[in-house]
Scaffold this motif. Structure first.
Motif, PDB file in Angstrom:
ATOM      1  N   ALA A  11       0.840  -1.202   0.000  1.00 56.65           N
ATOM      2  CA  ALA A  11       0.000   0.000   0.000  1.00 56.65           C
ATOM      3  C   ALA A  11       0.874   1.251   0.000  1.00 56.65           C
ATOM      4  CB  ALA A  11      -0.929  -0.004   1.208  1.00 56.65           C
ATOM      5  N   GLY A  12       1.945   1.227   0.781  1.00 55.91           N
ATOM      6  CA  GLY A  12       2.863   2.356   0.828  1.00 55.91           C
ATOM      7  C   GLY A  12       3.513   2.618  -0.523  1.00 55.91           C
ATOM      8  N   ALA A  13       3.902   1.543  -1.212  1.00 55.03           N
ATOM      9  CA  ALA A  13       4.513   1.670  -2.548  1.00 55.03           C
ATOM     10  C   ALA A  13       3.516   2.255  -3.539  1.00 55.03           C
ATOM     11  CB  ALA A  13       5.016   0.317  -3.017  1.00 55.03           C
ATOM     12  N   LEU A  14       2.252   1.807  -3.444  1.00 57.47           N
ATOM     13  CA  LEU A  14       1.210   2.340  -4.326  1.00 57.47           C
ATOM     14  C   LEU A  14       0.945   3.812  -4.023  1.00 57.47           C
ATOM     15  CD1 LEU A  14      -1.248  -0.691  -4.271  1.00 57.47           C
ATOM     16  CD2 LEU A  14      -0.010   0.157  -6.277  1.00 57.47           C
ATOM     17  N   TYR A  15       0.964   4.161  -2.737  1.00 58.27           N
ATOM     18  CA  TYR A  15       0.777   5.563  -2.345  1.00 58.27           C
ATOM     19  C   TYR A  15       1.896   6.423  -2.932  1.00 58.27           C
ATOM     20  CZ  TYR A  15      -2.489   8.000   0.736  1.00 58.27           C
ATOM     21  OH  TYR A  15      -3.540   8.740   1.220  1.00 58.27           O
ATOM     22  N   LEU A  16       3.110   5.901  -2.894  1.00 54.13           N
ATOM     23  CA  LEU A  16       4.251   6.626  -3.450  1.00 54.13           C
ATOM     24  C   LEU A  16       4.074   6.842  -4.955  1.00 54.13           C
ATOM     25  CD1 LEU A  16       7.022   7.889  -2.927  1.00 54.13           C
ATOM     26  CD2 LEU A  16       8.044   5.630  -3.331  1.00 54.13           C
ATOM     27  N   LEU A  17       3.578   5.834  -5.643  1.00 51.98           N
ATOM     28  CA  LEU A  17       3.315   5.970  -7.079  1.00 51.98           C
ATOM     29  C   LEU A  17       2.245   7.030  -7.342  1.00 51.98           C
ATOM     30  CD1 LEU A  17       3.331   2.256  -8.345  1.00 51.98           C
ATOM     31  CD2 LEU A  17       5.042   4.030  -8.794  1.00 51.98           C
ATOM     32  N   VAL A  18       1.210   7.036  -6.510  1.00 54.26           N
ATOM     33  CA  VAL A  18       0.157   8.047  -6.635  1.00 54.26           C
ATOM     34  C   VAL A  18       0.749   9.445  -6.535  1.00 54.26           C
ATOM     35  CG1 VAL A  18      -1.870   9.063  -5.498  1.00 54.26           C
ATOM     36  CG2 VAL A  18      -1.729   6.587  -5.815  1.00 54.26           C
ATOM     37  N   ILE A  19       1.618   9.633  -5.550  1.00 55.31           N
ATOM     38  CA  ILE A  19       2.234  10.947  -5.327  1.00 55.31           C
ATOM     39  C   ILE A  19       3.143  11.326  -6.488  1.00 55.31           C
ATOM     40  CG2 ILE A  19       3.829  12.238  -3.860  1.00 55.31           C
ATOM     41  CD1 ILE A  19       2.712  10.558  -1.483  1.00 55.31           C
ATOM     42  N   ILE A  20       3.996  10.394  -6.920  1.00 54.96           N
ATOM     43  CA  ILE A  20       4.942  10.679  -8.008  1.00 54.96           C
ATOM     44  C   ILE A  20       4.207  10.988  -9.305  1.00 54.96           C
ATOM     45  CG2 ILE A  20       6.735   9.686  -9.485  1.00 54.96           C
ATOM     46  CD1 ILE A  20       7.705   8.117  -7.029  1.00 54.96           C
ATOM     47  N   PHE A  21       3.265  10.116  -9.682  1.00 57.29           N
ATOM     48  CA  PHE A  21       2.506  10.334 -10.918  1.00 57.29           C
ATOM     49  C   PHE A  21       1.715  11.643 -10.856  1.00 57.29           C
ATOM     50  CE2 PHE A  21       2.336   5.497 -11.729  1.00 57.29           C
ATOM     51  CZ  PHE A  21       3.422   5.571 -12.584  1.00 57.29           C
ATOM     52  N   GLY A  22       1.077  11.876  -9.721  1.00 57.14           N
ATOM     53  CA  GLY A  22       0.246  13.074  -9.579  1.00 57.14           C
ATOM     54  C   GLY A  22       1.053  14.356  -9.633  1.00 57.14           C
ATOM     55  N   VAL A  23       2.177  14.390  -8.931  1.00 56.63           N
ATOM     56  CA  VAL A  23       3.037  15.584  -8.928  1.00 56.63           C
ATOM     57  C   VAL A  23       3.592  15.838 -10.326  1.00 56.63           C
ATOM     58  CG1 VAL A  23       5.223  16.536  -8.088  1.00 56.63           C
ATOM     59  CG2 VAL A  23       3.634  15.469  -6.482  1.00 56.63           C
ATOM     60  N   PHE A  24       4.017  14.787 -11.010  1.00 60.99           N
ATOM     61  CA  PHE A  24       4.572  14.952 -12.356  1.00 60.99           C
ATOM     62  C   PHE A  24       3.520  15.516 -13.313  1.00 60.99           C
ATOM     63  CE2 PHE A  24       5.269  13.252 -16.662  1.00 60.99           C
ATOM     64  CZ  PHE A  24       6.506  13.823 -16.935  1.00 60.99           C
ATOM     65  N   ALA A  25       2.311  14.941 -13.281  1.00 59.84           N
ATOM     66  CA  ALA A  25       1.260  15.362 -14.209  1.00 59.84           C
ATOM     67  C   ALA A  25       0.767  16.770 -13.928  1.00 59.84           C
ATOM     68  CB  ALA A  25       0.091  14.377 -14.163  1.00 59.84           C
ATOM     69  N   GLU A  26       0.520  17.072 -12.648  1.00 63.33           N
ATOM     70  CA  GLU A  26      -0.089  18.356 -12.295  1.00 63.33           C
ATOM     71  C   GLU A  26       0.937  19.469 -12.103  1.00 63.33           C
ATOM     72  OE1 GLU A  26      -3.013  21.154 -11.497  1.00 63.33           O
ATOM     73  OE2 GLU A  26      -3.205  19.134 -12.319  1.00 63.33           O
ATOM     74  N   LYS A  27       1.969  19.198 -11.296  1.00 59.71           N
ATOM     75  CA  LYS A  27       2.921  20.243 -10.917  1.00 59.71           C
ATOM     76  C   LYS A  27       4.009  20.479 -11.956  1.00 59.71           C
ATOM     77  CE  LYS A  27       0.869  20.828  -6.947  1.00 59.71           C
ATOM     78  NZ  LYS A  27       0.088  22.069  -6.692  1.00 59.71           N
ATOM     79  N   TYR A  28       4.268  19.485 -12.796  1.00 60.88           N
ATOM     80  CA  TYR A  28       5.313  19.664 -13.806  1.00 60.88           C
ATOM     81  C   TYR A  28       4.728  19.856 -15.206  1.00 60.88           C
ATOM     82  CZ  TYR A  28       9.409  18.942 -16.724  1.00 60.88           C
ATOM     83  OH  TYR A  28      10.396  19.107 -17.658  1.00 60.88           O
ATOM     84  N   VAL A  29       3.965  18.863 -15.685  1.00 58.80           N
ATOM     85  CA  VAL A  29       3.469  18.936 -17.062  1.00 58.80           C
ATOM     86  C   VAL A  29       2.472  20.082 -17.241  1.00 58.80           C
ATOM     87  CG1 VAL A  29       2.239  17.733 -18.898  1.00 58.80           C
ATOM     88  CG2 VAL A  29       3.873  16.492 -17.475  1.00 58.80           C
ATOM     89  N   ARG A  30       1.355  20.034 -16.518  1.00 57.46           N
ATOM     90  CA  ARG A  30       0.339  21.062 -16.722  1.00 57.46           C
ATOM     91  C   ARG A  30       0.805  22.437 -16.246  1.00 57.46           C
ATOM     92  NH1 ARG A  30      -3.094  16.660 -16.158  1.00 57.46           N
ATOM     93  NH2 ARG A  30      -3.112  16.717 -13.892  1.00 57.46           N
ATOM     94  N   ALA A  31       1.579  22.478 -15.174  1.00 60.42           N
ATOM     95  CA  ALA A  31       2.058  23.763 -14.675  1.00 60.42           C
ATOM     96  C   ALA A  31       2.989  24.446 -15.672  1.00 60.42           C
ATOM     97  CB  ALA A  31       2.779  23.573 -13.338  1.00 60.42           C
ATOM     98  N   SER A  32       3.726  23.657 -16.442  1.00 59.37           N
ATOM     99  CA  SER A  32       4.677  24.237 -17.387  1.00 59.37           C
ATOM    100  C   SER A  32       4.073  24.479 -18.777  1.00 59.37           C
ATOM    101  CB  SER A  32       5.904  23.327 -17.529  1.00 59.37           C
ATOM    102  OG  SER A  32       5.538  22.048 -18.017  1.00 59.37           O
TER     103      SER A  32
END
Length: 226
Positions: A11-32
């Motif tokens: 569950a912790g590993a999946l949570y980490l994936l959620v955070i990594i994927f979400g930050v990349f998509a929202e904070k990096y791709v869409r933000a830029s």
């Protein structure tokens, strides 16, 4: 006991994936790439960085899939505390994920409109901006259920002796923050833009803490006593 720890770490590993994927998509791709106040710049950015835009699309879908699996593993860990509340948490996540996956069509639509087979016109450009904005609206609609799921999750964390109670409190406060941010976004977008990071901070802190705890510590006790 060992099985419960392994489930917690998955569950912790999946949570980490959620955070990594979400930050990349929202904070990096869409933000830029996305600038709501500059339509021409947004369209130009998508054209120039099409592969990055597509990566953001796949990253968002990866986040949704990981979140769906995460909810199932958390349900397995926490169902003995209160099965009805655990099912409420699981159902909330499933609804949010379904909304997000459908909403991803709005993310992909600009790519279709910008394809070489479709003539670039003023109307096409307006449609591209429309879909970009619709994606943002859909994201916040899903936030209603993503936010609500933190309430039953926080309660179950509080009742489970294997977790620090502070994480449960942060998640429950985070639920209120997400719901408040959801309401502000549609009632007063300007206020939401200025306050969003502060309002949702408890949820972010709670979820990151839970992710780290699951990965590093796992679940200490299998007891269902509060």
């Amino acid at each position: 006991m060992k099985s419960n720890k392994n489930t917690a770490r998955i569950a912790g590993a999946l949570y980490l994936l959620v955070i990594i994927f979400g930050v990349f998509a929202e904070k990096y791709v869409r933000a830029s790439l996305i600038d709501i106040e500059n339509n021409e710049k947004t369209i130009s950015n998508i054209l120039e960085h099409e592969f990055l835009f597509r990566l953001g699309f796949l990253s968002d879908l990866g986040m949704q899939f990981a979140y769906f699996l995460l909810a199932m593993f958390l349900y397995r860990i926490l169902k003995n505390i209160n099965e009805w509340i655990a099912k409420t948490m699981l159902l909330s996540v499933c609804i949010a994920v379904a909304i997000m996956c459908i909403n991803m069509l709005n993310h992909y639509a600009p790519l279709l409109l910008l394809s070489s087979t479709i003539e670039s016109t003023i109307n096409t450009k307006n449609l591209i901006v429309f879909y970009v904005q619709m994606h943002s609206q859909g994201y916040h609609i899903a936030q209603l259920f993503f936010g609500f799921c933190l309430l039953p999750l926080g309660y179950l964390i509080l009742k489970y002796k294997g977790f620090p109670k502070i994480i449960g409190y942060l998640l429950m406060i985070g639920c209120i923050g997400y719901l408040l941010d959801f309401a502000l976004y549609f009632l007063s977008p300007g206020a939401s833009k200025n306050l969003s990071e502060y309002i949702t901070a408890p949820a972010d802190l709670g979820e990151i803490s839970l992710c780290i705890y699951l990965l590093v510590i796992g679940v200490k006790l299998k007891s269902t006593e509060s």
